[in-house]
Enzyme design. Structure first.
Site, mmCIF file in Angstrom:
data_model
loop_
_atom_site.group_PDB
_atom_site.id
_atom_site.type_symbol
_atom_site.label_atom_id
_atom_site.label_comp_id
_atom_site.label_asym_id
_atom_site.label_seq_id
_atom_site.Cartn_x
_atom_site.Cartn_y
_atom_site.Cartn_z
ATOM 1 N N PHE A 162 0.857 -1.181 0.000
ATOM 2 C CA PHE A 162 0.000 0.000 0.000
ATOM 3 C C PHE A 162 0.893 1.230 0.000
ATOM 4 O O PHE A 162 1.647 1.453 0.947
ATOM 5 C CB PHE A 162 -0.949 0.063 1.202
ATOM 6 C CG PHE A 162 -1.850 1.270 1.118
ATOM 7 C CD1 PHE A 162 -3.009 1.241 0.364
ATOM 8 C CD2 PHE A 162 -1.490 2.477 1.726
ATOM 9 C CE1 PHE A 162 -3.810 2.377 0.228
ATOM 10 C CE2 PHE A 162 -2.290 3.614 1.598
ATOM 11 C CZ PHE A 162 -3.453 3.559 0.851
ATOM 12 N N ASP A 247 9.294 2.875 2.116
ATOM 13 C CA ASP A 247 8.101 3.652 2.436
ATOM 14 C C ASP A 247 7.826 3.490 3.930
ATOM 15 O O ASP A 247 7.284 2.478 4.367
ATOM 16 C CB ASP A 247 6.910 3.172 1.595
ATOM 17 C CG ASP A 247 5.648 3.982 1.862
ATOM 18 O OD1 ASP A 247 5.609 4.710 2.877
ATOM 19 O OD2 ASP A 247 4.690 3.878 1.069
ATOM 20 N N LYS A 276 2.245 10.985 7.248
ATOM 21 C CA LYS A 276 1.403 10.715 8.411
ATOM 22 C C LYS A 276 1.884 11.451 9.672
ATOM 23 O O LYS A 276 1.631 12.628 9.796
ATOM 24 C CB LYS A 276 1.260 9.209 8.597
ATOM 25 C CG LYS A 276 0.455 8.595 7.433
ATOM 26 C CD LYS A 276 -0.184 7.262 7.756
ATOM 27 C CE LYS A 276 -1.218 6.929 6.695
ATOM 28 N NZ LYS A 276 -0.812 5.935 5.732
#
Ligand SMILES: *Cc1c(COP(=O)(O)O)cnc(C)c1O
Length: 423
Positions: A162, A247, A276
């Site tokens: 993802f 990531d 985030k």
């Protein structure tokens, strides 16, 4: 005769508005339906206030937030140091665009480079933009430094990944829900099984610009690779002359008990993607952090973002870096992670069929006989605990790193209660 011009004060606005001053949770949920795109299926809770690990709904019911905005709220809701940094900056300067310098950006970049052990920072806003930026940088590096023929560069990614929601990123997703109906897709990506070094080696060739992976696959259900995988990826990419892009948008910034999840194997990628929690739960802040030889390929005009590196984002991002420099949150994640793992281990065979945990982060596979992940999430909500299901019967636990041991135990107690009810 024209009506006299009149100005409204707030009393007039209220008096003339047919809408009630406040609406209940149920009314607000119903009001969303016709006007809001249905790309989410939220739990039926309408949050109005929050602090630390707790949120409060419109009616004043309190819930322990065990999702923490998919790790965007690692420092909890409205951490005082972050709110103070934001307030201070709001009164000084909020946006310049990168057409001009701003006085907050240098310090943010210095701090983030030092924190990660890398050289340079490319500031963006959302996680997906950081991923897109890294793909562009890797391709440019492949053409200019590695000598890949024009438009032939490939990026190798992992099954179950993802990395976000843009057209290019869903092009290399393996989730049919994320992809179906959104083609045609961007070429230049090769998908290999996660946690499989032999498959990775077979996919890498002279056209490979980079290997892009999550050190822990969050959305896939907190999938942790075998010990040695990250070291293997580092060794393979170095030996074959391509870049290692990690990531760390969800795994980074304290969640796993380290600043970066790659630190569990003491490896340093060429590019690290952050997002985030970098925005402190206040503003979207993301970044590509990398080696100078790699990020140095970008020249003026080739890439950019109107909001990337804005002074408000940089002020909040700097305050986030300062919190992480203390090591306190990494330590809390590691220590509280023991409580989390022990608590989940005690539920094995009692509704929990398996779990994976690293730091204060767990993917918990619920016995389907006890209900879907969604059903368990709804029952936990009734107990005042907010979690999010992922992939059918898996729930994900990722509370703010500020949660107390007592609060964490109460959440585990609620999970036990909900599973017992389901028997
Ligand atoms: C959330 C996430 C992204 C995308 O971030 P957005 O800010 O939602 O665009 C990318 N990669 C990983 C690993 C993520 O968890």
């Amino acid at each position: 005769m024209t009506a006299p011009v009149r100005t409204q004060d707030s009393t007039d606005v209220r008096a003339s508005s047919s809408a009630p001053l406040s609406r209940s949770s149920a009314e607000l949920i119903r009001a969303e339906e016709p006007v809001l795109a249905h790309n989410y299926h939220p739990l039926p809770v309408v949050v109005a206030r929050a602090g630390g690990a707790w949120v409060e709904d419109v009616e004043g019911r309190r819930y322990l937030d065990m999702l923490a905005g998919y790790s965007a709220l690692n420092f909890g809701h409205r951490h005082p140091a972050l709110i103070e940094a934001a307030h201070r900056q709001l009164d000084l300067l909020t946006l310049t665009s990168r057409a001009f310098h701003n006085d907050r950006l240098a310090g943010f970049a210095e701090g983030l480079a030092a924190l990660t052990g890398l050289d340079m920072v490319l500031p963006m806003n959302t996680g997906a933009e950081a991923v897109e930026s890294a793909v562009k940088v890797a391709r440019k590096w492949a053409y200019e430094v590695k000598g890949v023929p024009a438009d032939r560069a490939t990026v190798v990614v992992a099954d179950g990944n993802f990395h976000g929601r843009t057209t290019t990123i869903v092009s290399f997703s393996t989730d049919p829900v994320a992809r179906t109906g959104f083609g045609p897709f961007t070429p230049g990506f090769r998908v290999v099984p996660y946690n499989d070094l032999a498959a990775l080696e077979a996919a890498v060739d002279d056209t490979t610009a980079a290997v892009l992976i999550e050190p822990v696959q969050g959305e896939a259900g907190v999938i942790i690779p075998d010990e040695g995988y990250l070291t293997g990826v580092r060794e393979l990419t170095a030996r074959t002359g391509c870049l290692f892009i990690a990531d760390e948008i969800q795994s980074g910034l304290g969640r796993t008990g380290r600043t970066l999840a790659v630190e569990h194997e003491r490896v340093l990628p060429d590019l690290v993607l952050l997002g985030k929690a970098l925005g402190g739960g206040i503003v979207p802040v993301s970044a590509v952090v990398g080696r100078r030889e790699v990020l140095g390929v970008l020249r003026p005009g080739e890439h950019g973002s109107t909001f990337g590196g804005n002074p408000l984002a940089a002020a909040v991002g700097s305050a986030v870096v300062e919190l992480l420099e203390t090591g306190e949150f990494q330590r809390r994640a590691a220590d509280l992670g023991v409580i989390l793992s022990d608590g989940l281990a005690a539920l094995l065979g009692r509704g929990v069929v398996g779990f994976r945990a690293r730091g204060l982060w767990a993917g918990v596979d619920i016995d389907p006989a006890f209900g879907t992940g969604r059903a368990i999430s709804e029952r936990l909500m009734a107990e005042g605990i907010l979690v999010k299901d992922t992939h059918g019967s898996t729930i994900r636990l990722a509370p703010p790193l500020t949660i107390t041991g007592e609060e964490l135990r109460s959440a585990l107690g609620a999970l036990e209660k909900v599973l017992t009810q389901g028997m």
